[in-house]
Write a protein that holds these residues in place. Structure first.
Motif, PDB file in Angstrom:
ATOM      1  N   VAL A 182       0.836  -1.201   0.000  1.00  0.00           N
ATOM      2  CA  VAL A 182       0.000   0.000   0.000  1.00  0.00           C
ATOM      3  C   VAL A 182       0.872   1.253   0.000  1.00  0.00           C
ATOM      4  N   VAL A 183       1.909   1.268   0.813  1.00  0.00           N
ATOM      5  CA  VAL A 183       2.793   2.437   0.883  1.00  0.00           C
ATOM      6  C   VAL A 183       3.492   2.670  -0.459  1.00  0.00           C
ATOM      7  N   ILE A 184       3.992   1.619  -1.067  1.00  0.00           N
ATOM      8  CA  ILE A 184       4.662   1.756  -2.360  1.00  0.00           C
ATOM      9  C   ILE A 184       3.682   2.216  -3.433  1.00  0.00           C
ATOM     10  N   THR A 185       2.475   1.657  -3.427  1.00  0.00           N
ATOM     11  CA  THR A 185       1.473   2.036  -4.425  1.00  0.00           C
ATOM     12  C   THR A 185       1.107   3.503  -4.311  1.00  0.00           C
ATOM     13  N   VAL A 186       0.873   3.980  -3.106  1.00  0.00           N
ATOM     14  CA  VAL A 186       0.526   5.387  -2.914  1.00  0.00           C
ATOM     15  C   VAL A 186       1.680   6.283  -3.358  1.00  0.00           C
ATOM     16  N   GLY A 187       2.892   5.925  -2.987  1.00  0.00           N
ATOM     17  CA  GLY A 187       4.051   6.732  -3.362  1.00  0.00           C
ATOM     18  C   GLY A 187       4.234   6.840  -4.863  1.00  0.00           C
ATOM     19  N   TYR A 188       4.200   5.714  -5.538  1.00  0.00           N
ATOM     20  CA  TYR A 188       4.435   5.740  -6.973  1.00  0.00           C
ATOM     21  C   TYR A 188       3.224   6.233  -7.758  1.00  0.00           C
ATOM     22  N   LEU A 189       2.017   6.103  -7.219  1.00  0.00           N
ATOM     23  CA  LEU A 189       0.848   6.668  -7.864  1.00  0.00           C
ATOM     24  C   LEU A 189       0.938   8.196  -7.889  1.00  0.00           C
ATOM     25  N   CYS A 190       1.394   8.778  -6.793  1.00  0.00           N
ATOM     26  CA  CYS A 190       1.592  10.233  -6.757  1.00  0.00           C
ATOM     27  C   CYS A 190       2.667  10.673  -7.740  1.00  0.00           C
ATOM     28  N   VAL A 191       3.735   9.901  -7.848  1.00  0.00           N
ATOM     29  CA  VAL A 191       4.809  10.235  -8.790  1.00  0.00           C
ATOM     30  C   VAL A 191       4.299  10.177 -10.225  1.00  0.00           C
ATOM     31  N   VAL A 192       3.563   9.131 -10.548  1.00  0.00           N
ATOM     32  CA  VAL A 192       3.034   8.991 -11.911  1.00  0.00           C
ATOM     33  C   VAL A 192       2.081  10.133 -12.232  1.00  0.00           C
ATOM     34  N   CYS A 193       1.215  10.504 -11.295  1.00  0.00           N
ATOM     35  CA  CYS A 193       0.299  11.629 -11.526  1.00  0.00           C
ATOM     36  C   CYS A 193       1.063  12.923 -11.777  1.00  0.00           C
ATOM     37  N   ALA A 194       2.119  13.153 -11.013  1.00  0.00           N
ATOM     38  CA  ALA A 194       2.917  14.370 -11.210  1.00  0.00           C
ATOM     39  C   ALA A 194       3.614  14.359 -12.563  1.00  0.00           C
ATOM     40  N   PHE A 195       4.189  13.246 -12.946  1.00  0.00           N
ATOM     41  CA  PHE A 195       4.887  13.181 -14.231  1.00  0.00           C
ATOM     42  C   PHE A 195       3.931  13.281 -15.404  1.00  0.00           C
ATOM     43  N   VAL A 196       2.783  12.648 -15.315  1.00  0.00           N
ATOM     44  CA  VAL A 196       1.791  12.739 -16.394  1.00  0.00           C
ATOM     45  C   VAL A 196       1.258  14.168 -16.493  1.00  0.00           C
ATOM     46  N   GLY A 197       1.110  14.829 -15.353  1.00  0.00           N
ATOM     47  CA  GLY A 197       0.642  16.213 -15.352  1.00  0.00           C
ATOM     48  C   GLY A 197       1.531  17.143 -16.149  1.00  0.00           C
ATOM     49  N   TYR A 198       2.814  16.889 -16.192  1.00  0.00           N
ATOM     50  CA  TYR A 198       3.725  17.723 -16.964  1.00  0.00           C
ATOM     51  C   TYR A 198       3.800  17.304 -18.426  1.00  0.00           C
ATOM     52  N   ARG A 199       3.327  16.120 -18.763  1.00  0.00           N
ATOM     53  CA  ARG A 199       3.344  15.651 -20.152  1.00  0.00           C
ATOM     54  C   ARG A 199       2.100  16.077 -20.925  1.00  0.00           C
ATOM     55  N   VAL A 200       0.998  16.302 -20.218  1.00  0.00           N
ATOM     56  CA  VAL A 200      -0.253  16.711 -20.865  1.00  0.00           C
ATOM     57  C   VAL A 200      -0.257  18.227 -20.956  1.00  0.00           C
ATOM     58  N   SER A 201      -0.411  18.733 -22.171  1.00  0.00           N
ATOM     59  CA  SER A 201      -0.239  20.176 -22.398  1.00  0.00           C
ATOM     60  C   SER A 201      -1.432  21.012 -21.949  1.00  0.00           C
ATOM     61  N   ASN A 202      -2.623  20.453 -21.873  1.00  0.00           N
ATOM     62  CA  ASN A 202      -3.782  21.281 -21.544  1.00  0.00           C
ATOM     63  C   ASN A 202      -4.100  21.334 -20.057  1.00  0.00           C
ATOM     64  N   ILE A 203      -3.189  20.903 -19.200  1.00  0.00           N
ATOM     65  CA  ILE A 203      -3.380  21.016 -17.747  1.00  0.00           C
ATOM     66  C   ILE A 203      -2.835  22.357 -17.288  1.00  0.00           C
TER      67      ILE A 203
END
Length: 134
Positions: free
Chosen positions: A63-84
């Motif tokens: 659970v701890v690893i999933t939460v940590g890496y889910l936040c990382v993925v959301c942050a990285f995807v947020g910078y890849r999508v141009s309309n955010i």
């Protein structure tokens, strides 16, 4: 300097989670003979207590690893999508740094029996905060 310290702290957290994951990988995929015997005994036991304890230990870590890496993925995807919007990107980056750090004590705290019992007592008394201590 502040940005450097934020990234340094994040790299320490990611490194610790990576080392914990590698430890679990070694323990599960290439177990020592003493681990293999323990898992055989656990899965052949008639009581669910041993199985539950093993799942409890590994489940908390997952659970701890999933939460940590889910936040990382959301942050990285947020910078890849141009309309955010930039404000949302900043919020995602902050959540990547803060949520795992705030979530770890909650996960491990809830798994501790004494804290769980005390929280249940608070909930039973309506959250008033006036819980008799033993």
């Amino acid at each position: 300097m502040q940005l450097f310290l934020i990234h340094l702290g994040g790299s320490f957290q990611s490194s610790i989670l990576l080392l914990m994951a590698v430890d679990r990988l070694v323990a599960i995929c290439w177990p020592l003979p003493t681990y293999a015997i323990i898992f055989i005994v656990i899965f052949h036991s008639h009581t669910g207590e041993a199985r539950q304890k093993a799942i409890h230990t590994c489940g908390t870590h997952l659970v701890v690893i999933t939460v940590g890496y889910l936040c990382v993925v959301c942050a990285f995807v947020g910078y890849r999508v141009s309309n955010i919007a930039p404000d949302i990107r900043i919020l995602l980056t902050i959540s990547y740094l803060i949520i795992p750090c705030a979530f770890n004590p909650v996960i491990y705290g809830i798994r501790t029996k004494e804290i769980k019992v005390h929280l249940m007592m608070i909930a039973a008394h309506g959250g008033s905060g006036h819980v008799p201590l033993h």
